[in-house]
Design an enzyme around this catalytic site. Structure first.
Site, short mmCIF file in Angstrom:
data_model
loop_
_atom_site.label_atom_id
_atom_site.label_comp_id
_atom_site.label_asym_id
_atom_site.label_seq_id
_atom_site.Cartn_x
_atom_site.Cartn_y
_atom_site.Cartn_z
N HIS A 246 -14.93 -52.37 91.82
CA HIS A 246 -15.74 -53.59 91.97
C HIS A 246 -15.17 -54.62 92.92
O HIS A 246 -15.80 -55.67 93.12
CB HIS A 246 -15.95 -54.26 90.61
CG HIS A 246 -16.96 -53.58 89.75
ND1 HIS A 246 -18.30 -53.88 89.81
CD2 HIS A 246 -16.84 -52.59 88.85
CE1 HIS A 246 -18.95 -53.11 88.95
NE2 HIS A 246 -18.08 -52.32 88.36
N LYS B 299 -15.95 -66.98 97.55
CA LYS B 299 -17.39 -67.22 97.54
C LYS B 299 -17.76 -68.49 98.34
O LYS B 299 -18.93 -68.77 98.56
CB LYS B 299 -17.90 -67.32 96.11
CG LYS B 299 -17.82 -65.98 95.35
CD LYS B 299 -18.25 -66.14 93.91
CE LYS B 299 -18.12 -64.88 93.08
NZ LYS B 299 -19.29 -63.95 93.24
N LYS C 265 -31.40 -61.17 92.67
CA LYS C 265 -32.26 -61.90 91.74
C LYS C 265 -33.08 -62.96 92.48
O LYS C 265 -34.28 -63.12 92.24
CB LYS C 265 -31.41 -62.59 90.66
CG LYS C 265 -30.58 -61.64 89.79
CD LYS C 265 -29.55 -62.41 88.95
CE LYS C 265 -28.49 -61.50 88.38
NZ LYS C 265 -27.33 -62.25 87.83
N THR D 194 -24.99 -59.56 92.96
CA THR D 194 -26.27 -59.21 92.35
C THR D 194 -27.14 -60.46 92.24
O THR D 194 -28.37 -60.36 92.18
CB THR D 194 -26.09 -58.60 90.94
OG1 THR D 194 -25.21 -59.44 90.20
CG2 THR D 194 -25.53 -57.20 91.03
N LYS E 196 -22.85 -69.12 90.99
CA LYS E 196 -22.02 -67.93 90.80
C LYS E 196 -20.65 -68.44 90.38
O LYS E 196 -20.43 -69.66 90.39
CB LYS E 196 -21.90 -67.11 92.09
CG LYS E 196 -21.54 -67.98 93.32
CD LYS E 196 -21.52 -67.19 94.62
CE LYS E 196 -22.87 -66.82 95.15
NZ LYS E 196 -23.11 -65.37 95.25
N ARG E 197 -19.74 -67.55 89.96
CA ARG E 197 -18.40 -68.03 89.62
C ARG E 197 -17.80 -68.83 90.78
O ARG E 197 -18.07 -68.52 91.96
CB ARG E 197 -17.49 -66.85 89.25
CG ARG E 197 -17.82 -66.27 87.88
CD ARG E 197 -17.63 -67.27 86.76
NE ARG E 197 -16.25 -67.58 86.55
CZ ARG E 197 -15.50 -67.12 85.55
NH1 ARG E 197 -16.04 -66.35 84.61
NH2 ARG E 197 -14.23 -67.44 85.44
C1 LIG Z 1 -26.09 -62.36 88.29
C2 LIG Z 1 -25.11 -63.29 87.69
C3 LIG Z 1 -23.85 -63.45 88.27
C4 LIG Z 1 -23.43 -62.72 89.53
O1 LIG Z 1 -23.74 -63.56 90.61
P1 LIG Z 1 -23.12 -63.28 92.07
O2 LIG Z 1 -23.82 -64.26 92.93
O3 LIG Z 1 -23.48 -61.87 92.41
O4 LIG Z 1 -21.66 -63.52 91.96
C5 LIG Z 1 -22.98 -64.33 87.69
N1 LIG Z 1 -23.32 -65.04 86.60
C6 LIG Z 1 -24.54 -64.93 86.02
C7 LIG Z 1 -24.86 -65.75 84.82
C8 LIG Z 1 -25.47 -64.04 86.54
O5 LIG Z 1 -26.66 -63.91 85.95
#
Ligand SMILES: *Cc1c(COP(=O)(O)O)cnc(C)c1O
Length: 847
Positions: free
Chosen positions: A376, A573, A679, A675, A567-568
């Site tokens: 990952h 990032k 979305k 991911t 995101k985190r």
């Molecule tokens: C999808 C998701 C992530 C992953 O987000 P990335 O932008 O791919 O890092 C992190 N936290 C939550 C709550 C998510 O639904």
């Protein structure tokens, strides 16, 4: 050109959320009242909204039970190959609405609650998120469970039932503060404890060499108690199981040997054993070598493998003898979600060799044919390297087995590459420089028949750079499986407005066949359709804007670009790059307040690991900038900055459908897939992003001209690394960047403590591994293109439609189908479970 649906066909849309006939509504109300009375022990005079939530949850759960039992019965009878997804994280979020949608009873429940005078959305909000994950890796596991059930695979998720999930984030004085996530406080209606299937897990002890082989003795035992959660497929009568283990002390814990006599202390010490499943480690993409975490990793693995082997041995076709382990890999596939459950490899070897008495070579062959490993990340700080000293104490027999695996592995390499000490050192499972450590990725690679990355660009980096030596040895082992998301939660559940207008145009097959969305390309010039798309986005923005105004006491400009970066929080990032752009926009308004400006609401959210100083500083920078920008009368409603508190799955479901612009701006080569990007695309946002992770494939699917791509490519990043990245160069060359940095450095955003951000600015100038300044200029220019296009709603919306139409690839149904065919050797959907109203015949079972 596809034609819009007839009225007759439009009415069928309702089946997306089930058909509420009067009888079903009546039955549902009866069930609800029964649960309120018998399960909650309340009447309507004293029931709280939480009681109503629980009554509804139990009523919906009742609809799962029959299908759940039958699905498991079906697997027992037909004995298909089982797929086991092992993960330290399952970031499930809420369950109620997803269950109603997958069972097709949402409309029935809506109507029933309406008749009872209850607001179903308000009840849904009472449910705690199951936050048993950090971010993308844990959410991927949750999406995969949904897809595996929908595709009819005989699959199981195995993990830990953390008593405390990912912490709740509060913002106090602009800083992140963590609070414990006591998600089980009010009970969990979706789980079923199975104390009768409790299993022992051993730790510590020593290895005794006997005539019959090695024995692991004098161990300490902790019990693993399973809790099962049903995983319904989408309207297919399949209900799979997620089994999470909870640690329990044995009743004689500390009451045998030396502690006899101190009964009270012994009971108090039961906590030591039970702490194993107490709390999720809150690190994303970071390895922290704590003993308790190694205990968690072995705990889930040891309990799960006992369960798998018990199930393998007790199929209906009779209890096979020892020799029939021959067909173990034909009946069992185990997928390792990163290296976190890597101890499963030496554990299966220990079971085969020490307990089942197979010879080593046969055991090793079976083991390798059983396991597959998903990588990952390529960030070095995230790779698990456990100190030998720790493993020797906690799991002495496993360490011996790892050494033996390594010996044969190195002999093999030495035979192929004579006199190549460097290669041996680089490929060893044991790192010898500095403190001796076990390299868990190397263990996973040698112990698996397949190794995959999670997006094409990432898989290429895995194969040609990070694990190049290993792919030279066994090139056929390395694969790509681009991540995906489940369209049920990430469209059907969270964006009903969009679902309705899509279904109106192309029917509803896209729910289980997302590539159907490409039919929407036929309507990019259909004014009515484009207006509907705009209308849905406005509605979603209005609803979320109201939420923001209530939570943050800011006035939201509905006509502004909702520019979202959730995101985190992590340096790679590059939330900092976004923040520099905000300051740049702020300066632009201030320098020329009369000039035209495309209004923006910038929304940034995400949790920082509690021990990650720089990430916490980034949050403080964002909240400080927000404070200045939001309260500057010159700015007015043209620019607002919101730090979205406590970003989690249920909040993602609210913000993503309301987003215009999705920020996916990691340094090329650092985000394995992402991911979140998928979305947003599915929910009608446009992407501003680098050529990183799955962004590359999104651009490929939609056409690069339909994304806002900017910045360095992987090759550029590597070239810059070779010549040496010098942040100062950009600072000197770019006046706008200089102005922004000078403001941060001089305390413009934090007058009370002007040196607040020194560590952060030092990092940006002197040791920025992620090269923020190098992409600043191109990012700003790209954002200008975004603002310009937003001025033309029709053209913007056409681009949105081209994006939605191109999301088919990013369904986790596609991802799981590839895993099934190319790694697990099982075929999706060759098992069809009849509905509960029909009898179960064994002859349904094959075909
Ligand atoms: C999808 C998701 C992530 C992953 O987000 P990335 O932008 O791919 O890092 C992190 N936290 C939550 C709550 C998510 O639904």
């Amino acid at each position: 050109m596809a034609t819009p649906l007839t009225d007759q066909e439009k009415r069928r849309q309702i089946s997306l959320r089930g058909i509420p006939d009067l009888e079903n509504v009546h039955e549902l109300i009866k069930g609800f009242n029964r649960h309120l009375h018998f399960t909650l022990v309340k009447d309507r005079n004293i029931a709280t909204p939480r009681d109503y939530y629980f009554a509804l949850a139990h009523t919906v759960r009742d609809h799962l039970v029959g299908r759940w039992i039958r699905t498991q019965q079906f697997y027992y009878e037909a004995d298909p190959k089982r797929v086991y997804y092992l993960s330290l994280e399952f970031y499930m979020g809420r369950t109620l609405q997803n269950t109603m949608v997958n069972l097709g009873v949402q409309n029935t429940c809506d109507e029933a609650m309406y008749q009872l005078g209850l607001d179903i959305e308000e009840l849904e909000e009472i449910e705690e998120d199951a936050g048993l994950g950090n971010g993308g890796l844990g959410r991927l596991a949750a999406c995969f469970l949904d897809s595996m059930a929908t595709l009819g695979l005989a699959a199981y998720g195995y993990g830990i039932r953390y008593e405390y999930g990912i912490f709740n984030q509060k913002i106090r004085d602009g800083w992140q503060v963590e609070e414990a996530d006591d998600w089980l406080r009010h009970g969990n209606p979706w789980e079923k404890a199975r104390p009768e299937y409790m299993l022992p897990v051993h730790f510590y002890g020593r290895v005794e060499d006997t005539k019959e082989g090695s024995k692991w003795v004098d161990t300490q035992v902790v019990l693993a108690m399973p809790f099962d959660t049903p995983i319904p497929g989408y309207q297919n009568n399949t209900v799979n199981t997620m089994r999470l283990w909870s640690a329990r002390a044995p009743n004689d814990f500390n009451l045998r040997d030396f502690n006899v006599g101190d009964y009270i202390q012994a009971v108090l010490d039961r906590n030591v054993a039970e702490n194993i499943s107490r709390v999720l480690y809150p690190n994303d993409n970071f390895f922290e070598g704590k003993e308790l975490r190694l205990k968690q990793e072995y705990f889930v693995v040891a309990a799960t493998l006992q369960d798998i082997i018990r199930r393998f041995k007790t199929t209906k076709k009779g209890v096979p003898g020892r020799s029939s382990f021959e067909n173990f890999p034909d009946k069992v596939a185990i997928q390792l979600n990163d290296t976190h459950p890597a101890m499963a490899i030496p554990e299966l070897m220990r079971i085969f060799v020490d307990i089942e008495k197979l010879d080593w070579d046969e055991a090793w062959d079976l083991t390798r044919r059983t396991f597959a490993y998903t990588n990952h990340t390529v960030l070095p700080e995230a790779l698990e390297r456990w100190p030998v000293r720790l493993m020797e104490t906690l799991l002495p027999r496993h360490l011996q087995i790892i050494y033996q695996i390594n010996q044969k592995h190195l002999d093999n390499i030495a035979a192929l590459f004579p006199d190549d000490m460097d290669r041996l050192r680089a490929m060893s499972l044991i790192e010898e420089d500095g403190e001796k450590r076990v390299n868990m990725a190397h263990l996973c690679i040698v112990g698996s028949h397949a190794v995959n990355g999670v997006a094409q660009i990432h898989s290429n980096i895995v194969k040609t750079q990070v694990f190049r030596n290993f792919s030279e040895l066994e090139p056929e082992k390395f694969q790509n499986k681009t991540n995906g998301i489940t369209p049920r939660r990430w469209l059907l559940v969270c964006n009903t407005g969009l679902v309705d207008i899509i279904a109106e145009m192309i029917g509803e097959d896209f729910v289980t066949n997302l590539s159907e969305l490409k039919k929407l390309n036929d309507f990019v010039d259909d004014k009515h359709f484009l207006q509907n798309i705009m209308k849905v986005k406005q509605e979603n923005k209005l609803k979320f804007g109201q939420y923001l105004e209530a939570e943050y006491r800011v006035k939201i400009n509905q006509a502004s670009i909702f520019d979202v970066h959730v995101k985190r929080i992590h340096e790679y990032k590059r939330q900092v790059l976004n923040c520099l752009h905000i300051i740049y926009l702020y300066n632009k308004i201030r320098m020329n307040p009369a000039a035209p400006f495309t209004p923006r609401t910038v929304i940034i959210g995400g949790k920082a690991a509690p021990g990650y100083h720089m990430a916490k500083m980034i949050i403080k920078l964002i909240t400080s900038v927000a404070n200045v920008v939001n309260n500057d009368p010159i700015v007015g409603d043209r620019l607002k900055v919101i730090f979205l508190e406590n970003y989690r799955v249920s909040l993602a479901e609210k913000v993503i459908p309301a987003t215009d612009l999705s920020e996916q701006i990691s340094t090329a080569g650092t985000e394995a897939s992402g991911t979140g990007n998928m979305k947003f695309m599915l929910n009608g946002a446009l992407t501003i992003g680098t050529m990183d992770g799955a962004n590359v494939e999104m651009a490929e699917e939609a056409g690069e001209e339909n994304l806002f791509i900017f910045g360095m490519r992987v090759e550029d990043v590597q070239a810059l690394d070779e010549e040496g990245y010098d942040a100062m160069l950009y600072y000197k060359k770019l006046p706008a960047l200089k102005q922004v940095m000078d403001q941060i450095t001089s305390g413009y955003f934090c007058p009370k403590n002007p040196h607040q951000f020194k560590d952060l600015t030092d990092m940006l100038f002197n040791h920025d591994r992620f090269k923020v300044f190098a992409d600043f200029e191109d990012y700003v220019k790209c954002q200008e293109r975004v603002s310009k296009l937003f001025q033309n709603p029709m053209e913007w919306t056409k681009m949105v439609v081209r994006n939605i139409a191109a999301t088919g690839k990013f369904s986790s149904d596609r991802t799981i189908t590839e895993y099934a065919r190319e790694i697990w050797n099982v075929e999706p959907s060759n098992l069809k479970i009849p509905p509960p109203s029909e009898p179960l015949h064994v002859d349904h079972l094959t075909s």
